[in-house]
Design a protein around this motif. Structure first.
Motif, PDB file in Angstrom:
ATOM      1  N   THR A 484      28.856  45.730  54.679  1.00  0.00           N
ATOM      2  CA  THR A 484      29.719  44.930  53.793  1.00  0.00           C
ATOM      3  C   THR A 484      28.818  44.057  52.929  1.00  0.00           C
ATOM      4  O   THR A 484      27.631  43.901  53.241  1.00  0.00           O
ATOM      5  CB  THR A 484      30.665  44.019  54.603  1.00  0.00           C
ATOM      6  N   ALA A 485      29.393  43.540  51.851  1.00  0.00           N
ATOM      7  CA  ALA A 485      28.629  42.653  50.976  1.00  0.00           C
ATOM      8  C   ALA A 485      29.576  41.622  50.385  1.00  0.00           C
ATOM      9  O   ALA A 485      30.805  41.731  50.561  1.00  0.00           O
ATOM     10  CB  ALA A 485      27.984  43.458  49.852  1.00  0.00           C
ATOM     11  N   GLU A 486      29.021  40.679  49.704  1.00  0.00           N
ATOM     12  CA  GLU A 486      29.869  39.652  49.103  1.00  0.00           C
ATOM     13  C   GLU A 486      30.781  40.310  48.055  1.00  0.00           C
ATOM     14  O   GLU A 486      30.364  41.225  47.344  1.00  0.00           O
ATOM     15  CB  GLU A 486      29.001  38.599  48.437  1.00  0.00           C
ATOM     16  N   ILE A 487      31.999  39.840  47.981  1.00  0.00           N
ATOM     17  CA  ILE A 487      32.962  40.523  47.100  1.00  0.00           C
ATOM     18  C   ILE A 487      32.631  40.334  45.617  1.00  0.00           C
ATOM     19  O   ILE A 487      32.160  39.273  45.207  1.00  0.00           O
ATOM     20  CB  ILE A 487      34.397  40.043  47.406  1.00  0.00           C
ATOM     21  N   GLU A 488      32.868  41.405  44.833  1.00  0.00           N
ATOM     22  CA  GLU A 488      32.683  41.320  43.372  1.00  0.00           C
ATOM     23  C   GLU A 488      34.067  41.341  42.743  1.00  0.00           C
ATOM     24  O   GLU A 488      34.662  42.402  42.575  1.00  0.00           O
ATOM     25  CB  GLU A 488      31.866  42.524  42.881  1.00  0.00           C
ATOM     26  N   HIS A 489      34.537  40.167  42.413  1.00  0.00           N
ATOM     27  CA  HIS A 489      35.917  40.063  41.929  1.00  0.00           C
ATOM     28  C   HIS A 489      36.206  40.952  40.735  1.00  0.00           C
ATOM     29  O   HIS A 489      37.202  41.668  40.706  1.00  0.00           O
ATOM     30  CB  HIS A 489      36.229  38.605  41.563  1.00  0.00           C
ATOM     31  N   GLN A 490      35.284  40.894  39.745  1.00  0.00           N
ATOM     32  CA  GLN A 490      35.552  41.622  38.500  1.00  0.00           C
ATOM     33  C   GLN A 490      35.683  43.119  38.715  1.00  0.00           C
ATOM     34  O   GLN A 490      36.539  43.773  38.134  1.00  0.00           O
ATOM     35  CB  GLN A 490      34.439  41.351  37.508  1.00  0.00           C
ATOM     36  N   LEU A 507      48.182  48.484  45.846  1.00  0.00           N
ATOM     37  CA  LEU A 507      48.077  47.631  47.028  1.00  0.00           C
ATOM     38  C   LEU A 507      46.617  47.548  47.423  1.00  0.00           C
ATOM     39  O   LEU A 507      45.883  48.538  47.308  1.00  0.00           O
ATOM     40  CB  LEU A 507      48.814  48.254  48.201  1.00  0.00           C
ATOM     41  N   ALA A 508      46.208  46.388  47.886  1.00  0.00           N
ATOM     42  CA  ALA A 508      44.844  46.258  48.404  1.00  0.00           C
ATOM     43  C   ALA A 508      44.920  46.253  49.922  1.00  0.00           C
ATOM     44  O   ALA A 508      45.889  45.756  50.502  1.00  0.00           O
ATOM     45  CB  ALA A 508      44.234  44.974  47.893  1.00  0.00           C
ATOM     46  N   LEU A 509      43.922  46.856  50.568  1.00  0.00           N
ATOM     47  CA  LEU A 509      43.879  46.891  52.030  1.00  0.00           C
ATOM     48  C   LEU A 509      42.629  46.160  52.495  1.00  0.00           C
ATOM     49  O   LEU A 509      41.547  46.351  51.941  1.00  0.00           O
ATOM     50  CB  LEU A 509      43.846  48.337  52.529  1.00  0.00           C
ATOM     51  N   ALA A 510      42.778  45.326  53.522  1.00  0.00           N
ATOM     52  CA  ALA A 510      41.630  44.541  53.983  1.00  0.00           C
ATOM     53  C   ALA A 510      41.676  44.417  55.494  1.00  0.00           C
ATOM     54  O   ALA A 510      42.719  44.646  56.117  1.00  0.00           O
ATOM     55  CB  ALA A 510      41.666  43.167  53.338  1.00  0.00           C
ATOM     56  N   THR A 511      40.566  44.067  56.080  1.00  0.00           N
ATOM     57  CA  THR A 511      40.512  43.936  57.536  1.00  0.00           C
ATOM     58  C   THR A 511      39.469  42.900  57.938  1.00  0.00           C
ATOM     59  O   THR A 511      38.688  42.432  57.103  1.00  0.00           O
ATOM     60  CB  THR A 511      40.189  45.302  58.182  1.00  0.00           C
ATOM     61  N   LYS A 512      39.457  42.590  59.238  1.00  0.00           N
ATOM     62  CA  LYS A 512      38.488  41.636  59.756  1.00  0.00           C
ATOM     63  C   LYS A 512      38.471  41.787  61.266  1.00  0.00           C
ATOM     64  O   LYS A 512      39.544  41.852  61.893  1.00  0.00           O
ATOM     65  CB  LYS A 512      38.971  40.237  59.355  1.00  0.00           C
ATOM     66  N   LYS A 513      37.261  41.885  61.839  1.00  0.00           N
ATOM     67  CA  LYS A 513      37.180  41.988  63.300  1.00  0.00           C
ATOM     68  C   LYS A 513      37.323  40.586  63.881  1.00  0.00           C
ATOM     69  O   LYS A 513      36.818  39.624  63.302  1.00  0.00           O
ATOM     70  CB  LYS A 513      35.813  42.549  63.692  1.00  0.00           C
ATOM     71  N   VAL A 514      38.016  40.488  65.007  1.00  0.00           N
ATOM     72  CA  VAL A 514      38.095  39.179  65.679  1.00  0.00           C
ATOM     73  C   VAL A 514      37.794  39.360  67.167  1.00  0.00           C
ATOM     74  O   VAL A 514      37.737  40.485  67.669  1.00  0.00           O
ATOM     75  CB  VAL A 514      39.494  38.529  65.513  1.00  0.00           C
ATOM     76  N   LEU A 515      37.629  38.228  67.846  1.00  0.00           N
ATOM     77  CA  LEU A 515      37.323  38.292  69.278  1.00  0.00           C
ATOM     78  C   LEU A 515      38.568  38.695  70.059  1.00  0.00           C
ATOM     79  O   LEU A 515      39.698  38.421  69.643  1.00  0.00           O
ATOM     80  CB  LEU A 515      36.846  36.919  69.770  1.00  0.00           C
ATOM     81  N   GLU A 527      42.295  33.715  55.673  1.00  0.00           N
ATOM     82  CA  GLU A 527      41.589  33.123  54.535  1.00  0.00           C
ATOM     83  C   GLU A 527      40.074  33.066  54.703  1.00  0.00           C
ATOM     84  O   GLU A 527      39.360  32.647  53.793  1.00  0.00           O
ATOM     85  CB  GLU A 527      42.147  31.714  54.265  1.00  0.00           C
ATOM     86  N   THR A 528      39.575  33.492  55.863  1.00  0.00           N
ATOM     87  CA  THR A 528      38.109  33.459  56.044  1.00  0.00           C
ATOM     88  C   THR A 528      37.583  34.845  56.427  1.00  0.00           C
ATOM     89  O   THR A 528      38.199  35.546  57.233  1.00  0.00           O
ATOM     90  CB  THR A 528      37.718  32.483  57.179  1.00  0.00           C
ATOM     91  N   ASP A 529      36.446  35.193  55.842  1.00  0.00           N
ATOM     92  CA  ASP A 529      35.703  36.422  56.194  1.00  0.00           C
ATOM     93  C   ASP A 529      36.505  37.712  56.138  1.00  0.00           C
ATOM     94  O   ASP A 529      36.207  38.665  56.861  1.00  0.00           O
ATOM     95  CB  ASP A 529      35.116  36.296  57.626  1.00  0.00           C
ATOM     96  N   LEU A 530      37.511  37.747  55.321  1.00  0.00           N
ATOM     97  CA  LEU A 530      38.288  38.976  55.216  1.00  0.00           C
ATOM     98  C   LEU A 530      37.508  39.983  54.358  1.00  0.00           C
ATOM     99  O   LEU A 530      36.917  39.620  53.352  1.00  0.00           O
ATOM    100  CB  LEU A 530      39.631  38.653  54.559  1.00  0.00           C
ATOM    101  N   VAL A 531      37.529  41.255  54.803  1.00  0.00           N
ATOM    102  CA  VAL A 531      36.739  42.276  54.101  1.00  0.00           C
ATOM    103  C   VAL A 531      37.673  43.211  53.333  1.00  0.00           C
ATOM    104  O   VAL A 531      38.556  43.841  53.926  1.00  0.00           O
ATOM    105  CB  VAL A 531      35.925  43.116  55.099  1.00  0.00           C
ATOM    106  N   LEU A 532      37.490  43.301  52.030  1.00  0.00           N
ATOM    107  CA  LEU A 532      38.307  44.198  51.219  1.00  0.00           C
ATOM    108  C   LEU A 532      37.812  45.630  51.392  1.00  0.00           C
ATOM    109  O   LEU A 532      36.632  45.918  51.188  1.00  0.00           O
ATOM    110  CB  LEU A 532      38.235  43.781  49.748  1.00  0.00           C
ATOM    111  N   LEU A 533      38.726  46.541  51.786  1.00  0.00           N
ATOM    112  CA  LEU A 533      38.309  47.925  52.004  1.00  0.00           C
ATOM    113  C   LEU A 533      38.465  48.770  50.739  1.00  0.00           C
ATOM    114  O   LEU A 533      37.617  49.586  50.407  1.00  0.00           O
ATOM    115  CB  LEU A 533      39.174  48.551  53.101  1.00  0.00           C
ATOM    116  N   GLY A 534      39.578  48.563  50.059  1.00  0.00           N
ATOM    117  CA  GLY A 534      39.812  49.367  48.862  1.00  0.00           C
ATOM    118  C   GLY A 534      41.225  49.183  48.365  1.00  0.00           C
ATOM    119  O   GLY A 534      41.982  48.370  48.901  1.00  0.00           O
TER     120      GLY A 534
END
Ligand code: ATP
Length: 908
Positions: A484-490, A507-515, A527-534
């Motif tokens: 993963t990398a920092e998001i590129e908004h544009q 639609l945008a799909l996103a995910t995040k691993k949690v404990l 609102e934190t560390d969410l990863v945009l998949l596509g």
């Protein structure tokens, strides 16, 4: 039938005990259990109020000022031994009562059909499957799924609640929604404090939940209070009420006027009492439009039925009238302008774009990149996107008779299909990743998130939502299978725009691993560390029939505005496809917020598409349109649309995807969600109004024409050209035949080529008053003309009167054919052909007139004589002449109107 066990304090028991006692489980009842319980407990409904008996209905028909006048006249004529007159008046009264009852029956059937179409639905889990069924079919132990906007279909003990808020005003009077939870409460808790219960008839304002049915029908809290369903409303609208009052006042005026004529005749002109009295009774009865109120109600009932046939269900009857005057339709996009049959057709990830193929909802298809099929499972990003599509999802795919369909939201169905095409096992993968918590979708935050735990000890959050929202929420992006990398908004904004401008819903799909310990989901988690998949691009084809419907609106002077929650570019692409006028400028909700009232008023005139709007914007837009003098129809589906729906002149709810809350706030429900049905409803609304106008335009000159024949003869001290009893006969035979036929008139060809009717336009317009005077004059001229001719020919006075009476009836028939076409010429084959109802009416009248003219017994009673053949032709020719004169006058009027309009346009 056994009563359900609602004496138990279910709110004080824990969920497990409740499920055990109901012999149910979170997966729902088995087919066998349902059959047994339906037998045991019966249907989940409140008893209907008893229908009024026929006798009572019959008696009620006589409660009417117009009828009182007739009854008094009958009594006096009987006292004077004028038995023929008495019997004709009594016949008029009886026929009226019968027509009244039939009319009520028709109205009731129309309302019953509507009630059936609006029956409450419930989403339940049975045997592990989510299904939607009529709330009446619920049994104790059923598992009900609640979502925002639903009306709770039975008393439920909740065992699952996510941000579930329910408004219980109908039970507790408290208008603020209460938050629900699943823990048991004190046995003694008051109704409003039983926060683990959801009560039948209350409304879910937000969130989601599940509960087990513990009370149905009269055993629910609402059933105990009200016991009965509320009484069925009668079929009326402000206009019809206005006409009712008008008819009453008219009869008072007529009676006073008749008394005046009587006084003048008796004292000034020295008429003999009994003869004069009979003439005055004749004129009174003729002048009173006794059939009018009933016919207006029939027109409404016919309208309600016609609309229901076109999938528009009228919930509030005044809407029929309002619909006819609509000047702007504000419509949703999804499902109304489009089919709401979605499919994922394109994907965009950081590295690659993909196309997705396949038919319908079948989870079979190929995913390709630059026309090369890809091995889905080997692409980790795709697999993750599939997981979000599968898990962040409340719907189910179902296969019936080899057809794949969706139970729930079609967009979510399309995502499941997509997950299947990725290669996920829909059932087992979903089970493997059990859902622990959820943030339900809400139009105000535009995303949905779930927290899921896997058997092997992994946990993750899955989010889907509007791309702008998720691009803003995500801090990272998935760049390949591992990194993963920092998001590129544009980058993502451009991708989303590219998909949207092809008309796709994105639609945008996103995910995040949690404990693994993480078991509750909050807004902060997302609102934190969410990863945009596509991104996924969904196609929802526009309804092809909408294109013509929009053209029809434009020619009818009705503006069409699309107000959607979707992306501006998607909306604009769809708008272009369906032929909206102004598709280049789209106003978004955010832009709307920045406009002040004056700017908004200007903007709503110019803009046809409003995108990324929330329900609050809808409310503001309705008010702006109304401030601009427009009569607004507004569609809506969600619970938050209710204020805008109420505010609109005609609130229109979606019957299929609409929430119960939206339906309750609206005056019209679309059984098929289709825009075309709105236009059909407007057309029917205009037709009903036209028909009411036609009924009035026909009835009043008929009454005045009949009355003036007598008045003029009396005042000129000449023999009556038609006797009082003959006038009574004409009144009886025509009022219940010709008068009613107009209520069934179909839409005129030009109805939808007229501009909308100005709201609250008085019915008795200048044109109508002129029409009444004009036709009355023609009637009088016709009757006196033929009477004079007959006398000059040396005919007996009886024959002269018979000819005059027949002339009056023939003129009424031709007047009817003339009235049938308000907007165009009556000289077309279609106009002459008429409708079945018109011809039934005309045939009945002809039979009646032949009988009274040629049957010896009738000749004795009514003092008539057989009319010779040539004179019969003459009588008909007078009818033709009336038609020709009236038609010429109308054509001249239409041409002048057109000419004036053209001049006005030129001057501008
Ligand atoms: P329309 O006016 O076309 O019917 P809509 O009412 O469907 O639009 P909303 O329901 O307000 O619009 O949805 C707005 C946006 O929120 C959609 O464009 C989509 O991006 C997103 N969205 C809609 N439904 C869901 C859902 N169930 N889960 C996540 N996101 C959603």
């Amino acid at each position: 039938m056994e009563r359900s066990t609602n004496t138990i304090a279910w709110h004080a028991l824990d969920t497990e005990t409740v499920l055990n006692k109901q012999d149910s489980s979170p997966q729902g009842l088995s087919a066998q259990q349902i059959v047994e319980r339906q037998k045991k407990y019966g249907a989940n409904r409140l008893p209907q109020p008893a229908r009024r008996s026929w006798l009572l209905r019959f008696i009620l028909q006589f409660q009417n000022t117009l009828i009182y006048v007739l009854i008094i006249s009958a009594a006096i004529t009987a006292l004077l031994n004028h038995w023929v007159d008495t019997s004709v008046i009594v016949a008029v009264v009886l026929i009226n009562a019968i027509v009244g009852i039939l009319q009520e029956g028709k109205a009731e059937r129309a309302l019953d059909a509507i009630k059936k179409m609006l029956a409450l639905k419930a989403a339940v889990l049975r045997n592990g499957q989510r299904i939607t069924l009529d709330a009446e079919a619920l049994v104790p132990g059923d598992i009900v799924i609640l979502e925002a906007g639903d009306k709770v279909p039975a008393d439920l003990r909740l065992f699952n609640a996510h941000n579930l808020n329910i408004q219980e005003a109908i039970l507790t009077g408290e208008s603020l929604a209460v938050e629900k939870q699943i823990e048991a409460v004190e046995n003694s808790a008051a109704l409003g404090d039983r926060s683990c219960m959801a009560f039948s008839g209350t409304t879910v304002t937000s969130g989601q939940g599940k509960g087990v049915v513990v009370g149905i029908g009269v055993e629910t809290q609402i059933g105990r209070i009200s016991g009965l369903l509320s009484e069925v409303k009668t079929l009326t609208t402000p206009l019809v009420e206005q006409m009712d009052t008008f008819a009453k006042w008219l009869s008072v005026v007529i009676v006073v006027f008749a008394a005046f004529v009587f006084a003048v005749g008796y004292w000034l002109l020295q008429y003999e009492f009994s003869e004069l009295f009979m003439a005055v009774v004749g004129l009174t009865v003729a002048a009173i439009p006794e059939g009018l109120p009933a016919v207006l109600t029939i027109s409404l009932a016919v309208g309600v039925q016609a609309m229901a046939k076109r999938h528009a269900i009228v919930r509030q009857l005044p809407a029929i009238e309002t619909l006819g005057s609509i000047s702007v339709i504000c419509t949703d996009k999804t499902g109304t302008l489009t089919r709401n049959e979605m499919s994922v057709v394109a994907l965009a990830t950081y590295g690659k774009d993909y196309e997705v193929s396949g038919e319908g909802y079948a989870p079979i298809g190929i995913i390709s990149n630059e026309k090369q099929p890809v091995e889905q499972k080997s692409e980790e990003v795709l697999r993750l996107m599939g997981l979000v599509a599968l898990l962040c999802n409340d719907s189910q795919l179902k296969k019936e008779a080899n057809e794949w369909g969706v139970e729930g939201d079609p967009m979510e169905g399309a995502l499941l299909t997509f997950a299947g095409k990725i290669g996920l096992e829909l059932d087992s993968d979903k089970k493997e990743w059990a859902r622990t918590d959820l943030i339900p979708f809400d139009a105000s935050h535009r995303y949905m998130a779930t927290l899921n735990h896997e058997h092997q000890g992994n946990a993750a959050i899955y989010v889907k939502g509007a791309p702008e929202k998720l691009i803003e929420l995500c801090t990272r992006q998935q760049i390949d299978s591992e990194n993963t990398a920092e998001i590129e908004h544009q980058f993502w904004e451009k991708k989303a725009e590219a998909l949207a401008s092809q008309g796709h819903r994105v639609l945008a799909l996103a995910t995040k691993k949690v404990l693994i310990e993480h078991t509750a989901l909050t807004q902060q988690d997302v609102e934190t560390d969410l990863v945009l998949l596509g991104l996924v691009g969904l196609m929802d084809p526009p309804r092809s029939e909408v294109i013509d419907a929009i053209k029809e609106c434009y020619s009818a002077g009705i503006e069409v505005k699309m107000i959607t929650g979707d992306h501006a570019l998607t909306a604009s692409a769809i708008g272009k496809h369906i032929g909206l006028h102004n598709t280049d400028r789209v106003l978004t909700g955010a832009e709307l917020d920045r406009l002040d009232e004056a700017e908004l008023l200007q903007a709503v005139k110019e803009v046809d598409i409003f995108a990324r709007t929330s329900p609050e914007h809808k409310l503001r837009l309705v008010s702006a349109f109304q401030a601009g003098g427009l009569v607004v129809a507004m569609t809506g589906d969600g619970v938050n649309d209710a204020p805008a729906l109420k505010r609109a002149d005609a609130g229109i709810a979606m019957g299929v995807k609409g929430s119960e809350a939206a339906k309750e706030a609206s005056s019209l429900v679309l059984a098929d969600d289709n825009f075309v049905s709105i236009v059909a409803a407007v057309r029917e609304g205009r037709t009903v109004y036209d028909n009411i106008k036609k009924v009035i335009s026909w009835s009043i000159p008929t009454s005045t024409g009949e009355a003036f024949t007598i008045i003029i003869a009396l005042m000129l001290s000449m023999a009556l050209p038609i006797t009082a009893v003959q006038i009574l006969w004409v009144n009886m035979i025509t009022a219940v035949t010709l008068g009613i036929a107009l209520a069934f008139e179909p839409t005129e060809t030009n109805t939808m080529m007229q501009p909308p009717r100005v709201r609250n336009q008085p019915l008795l317009s200048g044109t109508l008053v002129w029409h009444i005077v004009f036709i009355t004059a023609l009637f009088v001229a016709g009757v006196f003309g033929i009477y004079r001719y007959a006398i000059e020919q040396g005919y007996t006075i009886e024959l002269a009167r018979t000819m005059a009476m027949n002339t009056l009836v023939v003129m009424e028939v031709f007047h009817l054919f003339f009235i049938r076409n308000m907007y165009g010429t009556s000289l077309t084959w279609k106009a002459v052909k008429g409708t079945k109802m018109v011809w039934y009416a005309v045939i009945l009248v002809i039979i009646g007139q032949l009988a009274i003219t040629y049957l010896p017994i009738m000749q004795t009673i009514f003092k008539t004589e057989a009319v010779p053949f040539q004179d019969g032709i003459l009588v008909i020719a007078i009818g033709v002449a009336l038609f020709a004169v009236a038609e010429t006058e109308k054509q001249l009027r239409l041409v002048t109107k057109k000419y004036r309009k053209a001049n006005k346009a030129k001057a501008r």
